[in-house]
Design a protein around this motif. Structure first.
Motif, PDB file in Angstrom:
ATOM      1  N   VAL A  13       3.844  -1.197   4.034  1.00  0.00           N
ATOM      2  CA  VAL A  13       3.372   0.309   3.401  1.00  0.00           C
ATOM      3  C   VAL A  13       3.759   0.943   3.283  1.00  0.00           C
ATOM      4  CG1 VAL A  13       2.004   1.958   4.353  1.00  0.00           C
ATOM      5  CG2 VAL A  13       1.289  -0.198   4.994  1.00  0.00           C
ATOM      6  N   THR A  14       4.238   2.092   2.132  1.00  0.00           N
ATOM      7  CA  THR A  14       5.239   3.202   2.077  1.00  0.00           C
ATOM      8  C   THR A  14       4.734   4.330   2.452  1.00  0.00           C
ATOM      9  OG1 THR A  14       4.288   2.821  -0.752  1.00  0.00           O
ATOM     10  CG2 THR A  14       6.594   1.909   0.336  1.00  0.00           C
ATOM     11  N   ILE A  15       4.986   5.573   2.832  1.00  0.00           N
ATOM     12  CA  ILE A  15       4.997   6.933   3.130  1.00  0.00           C
ATOM     13  C   ILE A  15       4.846   7.823   2.695  1.00  0.00           C
ATOM     14  CG2 ILE A  15       3.137   8.493   4.308  1.00  0.00           C
ATOM     15  CD1 ILE A  15       1.967   5.814   5.786  1.00  0.00           C
ATOM     16  N   ALA A  16       5.662   8.144   1.946  1.00  0.00           N
ATOM     17  CA  ALA A  16       6.833   9.017   1.457  1.00  0.00           C
ATOM     18  C   ALA A  16       6.787  10.995   0.792  1.00  0.00           C
ATOM     19  CB  ALA A  16       7.566   9.050  -0.033  1.00  0.00           C
ATOM     20  N   GLY A  17       7.015  11.713   1.703  1.00  0.00           N
ATOM     21  CA  GLY A  17       7.158  12.932   0.671  1.00  0.00           C
ATOM     22  C   GLY A  17       6.244  14.107   1.460  1.00  0.00           C
ATOM     23  N   MET A  18       6.006  14.107   3.330  1.00  0.00           N
ATOM     24  CA  MET A  18       5.640  14.089   3.842  1.00  0.00           C
ATOM     25  C   MET A  18       5.852  14.419   4.913  1.00  0.00           C
ATOM     26  SD  MET A  18       1.885  11.339   4.124  1.00  0.00           S
ATOM     27  CE  MET A  18       1.532  11.407   2.139  1.00  0.00           C
ATOM     28  N   GLY A  19       5.832  15.725   6.359  1.00  0.00           N
ATOM     29  CA  GLY A  19       6.425  15.882   7.006  1.00  0.00           C
ATOM     30  C   GLY A  19       6.208  14.609   7.948  1.00  0.00           C
ATOM     31  N   GLY A  20       7.283  14.598   9.240  1.00  0.00           N
ATOM     32  CA  GLY A  20       7.611  13.347  10.000  1.00  0.00           C
ATOM     33  C   GLY A  20       6.507  13.977  10.708  1.00  0.00           C
ATOM     34  N   ALA A  21       5.583  14.336  11.094  1.00  0.00           N
ATOM     35  CA  ALA A  21       4.760  14.847  11.882  1.00  0.00           C
ATOM     36  C   ALA A  21       3.596  13.980  11.152  1.00  0.00           C
ATOM     37  CB  ALA A  21       4.399  16.529  13.021  1.00  0.00           C
ATOM     38  N   LEU A  22       3.214  15.153  10.185  1.00  0.00           N
ATOM     39  CA  LEU A  22       1.961  13.802   9.721  1.00  0.00           C
ATOM     40  C   LEU A  22       1.975  12.485   9.506  1.00  0.00           C
ATOM     41  CD1 LEU A  22      -0.563  14.750   7.784  1.00  0.00           C
ATOM     42  CD2 LEU A  22       0.779  15.340   5.899  1.00  0.00           C
ATOM     43  N   ILE A  23       3.366  11.880   9.295  1.00  0.00           N
ATOM     44  CA  ILE A  23       3.496  10.449   8.745  1.00  0.00           C
ATOM     45  C   ILE A  23       3.128  10.209  10.528  1.00  0.00           C
ATOM     46  CG2 ILE A  23       5.390   8.555   8.945  1.00  0.00           C
ATOM     47  CD1 ILE A  23       5.641  10.301   6.241  1.00  0.00           C
ATOM     48  N   ALA A  24       3.503  10.394  11.606  1.00  0.00           N
ATOM     49  CA  ALA A  24       3.314  10.036  12.598  1.00  0.00           C
ATOM     50  C   ALA A  24       1.899  10.305  12.630  1.00  0.00           C
ATOM     51  CB  ALA A  24       4.416  10.550  14.028  1.00  0.00           C
ATOM     52  N   SER A  25       1.146  11.173  12.395  1.00  0.00           N
ATOM     53  CA  SER A  25      -1.073  11.240  12.872  1.00  0.00           C
ATOM     54  C   SER A  25      -1.364  10.039  12.193  1.00  0.00           C
ATOM     55  CB  SER A  25      -0.667  12.934  12.365  1.00  0.00           C
ATOM     56  OG  SER A  25      -1.189  12.908  11.303  1.00  0.00           O
ATOM     57  N   ILE A  26      -0.961  10.018  10.682  1.00  0.00           N
ATOM     58  CA  ILE A  26      -1.417   9.061   9.901  1.00  0.00           C
ATOM     59  C   ILE A  26      -1.060   7.494  10.240  1.00  0.00           C
ATOM     60  CG2 ILE A  26      -1.103   7.810   7.633  1.00  0.00           C
ATOM     61  CD1 ILE A  26      -0.201  10.680   6.385  1.00  0.00           C
ATOM     62  N   LEU A  27      -0.206   6.963  11.233  1.00  0.00           N
ATOM     63  CA  LEU A  27       0.033   5.899  11.523  1.00  0.00           C
ATOM     64  C   LEU A  27      -0.824   5.644  12.873  1.00  0.00           C
ATOM     65  CD1 LEU A  27       3.933   5.914  11.265  1.00  0.00           C
ATOM     66  CD2 LEU A  27       2.789   4.239   9.854  1.00  0.00           C
ATOM     67  N   ALA A  56       0.951  -1.108   0.190  1.00  0.00           N
ATOM     68  CA  ALA A  56      -0.032   0.302  -0.105  1.00  0.00           C
ATOM     69  C   ALA A  56       1.265   1.060   0.235  1.00  0.00           C
ATOM     70  CB  ALA A  56      -0.736   0.156   1.521  1.00  0.00           C
ATOM     71  N   ASP A  57       0.267   2.065  -1.241  1.00  0.00           N
ATOM     72  CA  ASP A  57       1.503   3.375  -0.654  1.00  0.00           C
ATOM     73  C   ASP A  57       0.149   4.477  -0.842  1.00  0.00           C
ATOM     74  OD1 ASP A  57       3.316   5.141  -1.906  1.00  0.00           O
ATOM     75  OD2 ASP A  57       2.523   5.579  -3.972  1.00  0.00           O
ATOM     76  N   ILE A  58       0.519   4.929   0.729  1.00  0.00           N
ATOM     77  CA  ILE A  58      -0.107   5.753   0.583  1.00  0.00           C
ATOM     78  C   ILE A  58       0.241   7.357   0.161  1.00  0.00           C
ATOM     79  CG2 ILE A  58      -1.384   7.371   2.655  1.00  0.00           C
ATOM     80  CD1 ILE A  58      -2.014   4.499   2.291  1.00  0.00           C
ATOM     81  N   GLY A  59      -0.568   8.657  -0.441  1.00  0.00           N
ATOM     82  CA  GLY A  59      -0.137   9.724  -0.094  1.00  0.00           C
ATOM     83  C   GLY A  59       0.592   9.068  -1.681  1.00  0.00           C
ATOM     84  N   SER A  60      -0.163   8.652  -2.292  1.00  0.00           N
ATOM     85  CA  SER A  60       0.687   7.962  -4.225  1.00  0.00           C
ATOM     86  C   SER A  60       0.913   8.604  -4.288  1.00  0.00           C
ATOM     87  CB  SER A  60      -0.225   6.578  -4.213  1.00  0.00           C
ATOM     88  OG  SER A  60       0.320   5.896  -4.625  1.00  0.00           O
ATOM     89  N   ASP A  61       0.234   9.678  -5.039  1.00  0.00           N
ATOM     90  CA  ASP A  61       0.059  11.719  -6.456  1.00  0.00           C
ATOM     91  C   ASP A  61      -0.105  10.503  -7.269  1.00  0.00           C
ATOM     92  OD1 ASP A  61       0.189  13.182  -7.403  1.00  0.00           O
ATOM     93  OD2 ASP A  61       2.562  13.735  -7.021  1.00  0.00           O
ATOM     94  N   HIS A  62       0.604   9.966  -7.958  1.00  0.00           N
ATOM     95  CA  HIS A  62       0.093   9.798  -9.388  1.00  0.00           C
ATOM     96  C   HIS A  62       0.682   8.124  -9.636  1.00  0.00           C
ATOM     97  CE1 HIS A  62       0.414  13.852 -10.961  1.00  0.00           C
ATOM     98  NE2 HIS A  62       0.336  13.646 -12.155  1.00  0.00           N
ATOM     99  N   ALA A  63       0.519   7.531  -8.664  1.00  0.00           N
ATOM    100  CA  ALA A  63       0.807   6.223  -8.284  1.00  0.00           C
ATOM    101  C   ALA A  63       2.273   6.010  -8.969  1.00  0.00           C
ATOM    102  CB  ALA A  63      -0.652   5.582  -9.140  1.00  0.00           C
ATOM    103  N   LEU A  64       2.844   6.574  -9.982  1.00  0.00           N
ATOM    104  CA  LEU A  64       4.623   6.221  -9.702  1.00  0.00           C
ATOM    105  C   LEU A  64       5.312   4.295  -9.314  1.00  0.00           C
ATOM    106  CD1 LEU A  64       5.997   9.445 -10.597  1.00  0.00           C
ATOM    107  CD2 LEU A  64       5.100   7.876 -12.035  1.00  0.00           C
ATOM    108  N   LEU A  65       5.243   4.608  -8.224  1.00  0.00           N
ATOM    109  CA  LEU A  65       6.011   3.993  -7.167  1.00  0.00           C
ATOM    110  C   LEU A  65       5.025   2.420  -7.046  1.00  0.00           C
ATOM    111  CD1 LEU A  65       8.152   2.739  -5.238  1.00  0.00           C
ATOM    112  CD2 LEU A  65       6.694   3.596  -3.526  1.00  0.00           C
ATOM    113  N   PRO A  66       3.720   2.830  -7.293  1.00  0.00           N
ATOM    114  CA  PRO A  66       3.263   1.420  -7.292  1.00  0.00           C
ATOM    115  C   PRO A  66       3.209   0.374  -9.118  1.00  0.00           C
ATOM    116  CG  PRO A  66       1.711   2.618  -6.675  1.00  0.00           C
ATOM    117  CD  PRO A  66       2.925   3.300  -6.491  1.00  0.00           C
ATOM    118  N   THR A  67       3.476   1.045  -9.407  1.00  0.00           N
ATOM    119  CA  THR A  67       3.634   0.572 -10.771  1.00  0.00           C
ATOM    120  C   THR A  67       4.767   0.328 -10.857  1.00  0.00           C
ATOM    121  OG1 THR A  67       1.426   3.034 -11.614  1.00  0.00           O
ATOM    122  CG2 THR A  67       3.183   1.737 -13.443  1.00  0.00           C
ATOM    123  N   PHE A  68       5.343   1.695 -10.848  1.00  0.00           N
ATOM    124  CA  PHE A  68       6.780   0.909 -11.118  1.00  0.00           C
ATOM    125  C   PHE A  68       6.893  -0.237 -11.194  1.00  0.00           C
ATOM    126  CE2 PHE A  68      11.193   0.529  -9.642  1.00  0.00           C
ATOM    127  CZ  PHE A  68      12.176   0.292 -10.875  1.00  0.00           C
TER     128      PHE A  68
END
Length: 252
Positions: A89-103, A22-34
């Protein structure tokens, strides 16, 4: 075949072979597509909270003829997942506080997940603290520079009930004769600080410049509160400088 930035390529390398992703915050889904195109993962969920990026992800998946393997879901954070549905699960390109709150908000949806690959843009220490306090072992740290920006990638694996946690990883230690505290390891990275590459030094020189600018701003105030902040800031600056000077001794 989609092309990834160096940052996303490094994240892709951390995804276990055969994982359901699961790629959270996937934007254009480049990572899962690759990853599906490469045969690294058999299937993936691309989660996106905003409709525009979700629609862009859907176009990407359709264009790659991967609609049967990648499902784009619109929703907030880990709410797009069902417990036990994925194991990485991958979560990338966000602030650490936001990532922690998502988790935090979606912790129940992490049931069955054994690997987290997290790339905070800032606030890496917040992510490390969350992992440590929620039963995840920080297994690897990577740092890289791309287009003038420095990124850290943190890979964590779920600990078993019999595991003792990450206390040893963050225990005070001696580095080239310098005693480094657990708080410093949380801030600067317990693996990165052990054998820091040149880009790590660049990151912390930049952080020192930012802290010095804040200190100059505090110098304009004579309030007691500003003095307390200034004192804490000076202690932090001194501590970071001491670590850099100590570890730089053996660097060319």
């Amino acid at each position: 075949m989609v092309k990834l930035s160096q940052r996303l390529l490094e994240i892709a390398k951390k995804v276990p072979q055969g994982a359901k992703l699961a790629d959270i915050g996937s934007d254009h889904a480049l990572l899962p597509t690759f990853l599906v195109q490469q045969g690294t993962v058999p299937s993936a969920v691309a989660g996106e909270v905003n409709r525009g990026p979700a629609e862009a992800a859907q176009r990407q998946v359709r264009d790659a003829n991967l609609s049967g393997q990648i499902e784009v879901r619109l929703g907030d954070g880990l709410s797009v997942l069902r417990p036990g549905e994925v194991d990485a699960v991958t979560i990338a390109g966000m602030g650490g506080a936001l990532i922690a709150s998502i988790l935090d908000a979606g912790e129940d949806n992490l049931a069955g997940v054994t690997t987290l690959i997290l790339q905070p843009n800032v606030g890496e220490d917040i992510v490390r603290k969350w992992l440590r306090s929620h039963g995840w072992h920080l297994a690897d740290e990577t740092i890289l520079e791309e287009d003038g920006k420095i990124y850290e990638i943190l890979t964590a694996v779920r600990m078993k009930p019999e595991d003792e946690g990450d206390a040893a990883l963050y225990a005070d230690r001696l580095l080239d004769g310098l005693r480094v505290t657990g708080d410093t390891l949380l801030q600067m990275g317990p693996y990165l600080i052990q054998d820091p590459p040149a880009v790590w030094f660049s990151k912390w020189e930049y952080e020192l410049d930012k802290l010095a600018m804040i200190r100059r701003q505090l110098d304009r105030s004579v309030s007691e509160k500003a003095e307390e902040k200034r004192s804490g800031l000076e202690a932090e600056i001194s501590r970071i400088k001491e670590v850099l000077e100590c570890l730089r001794k053996d660097k060319p």
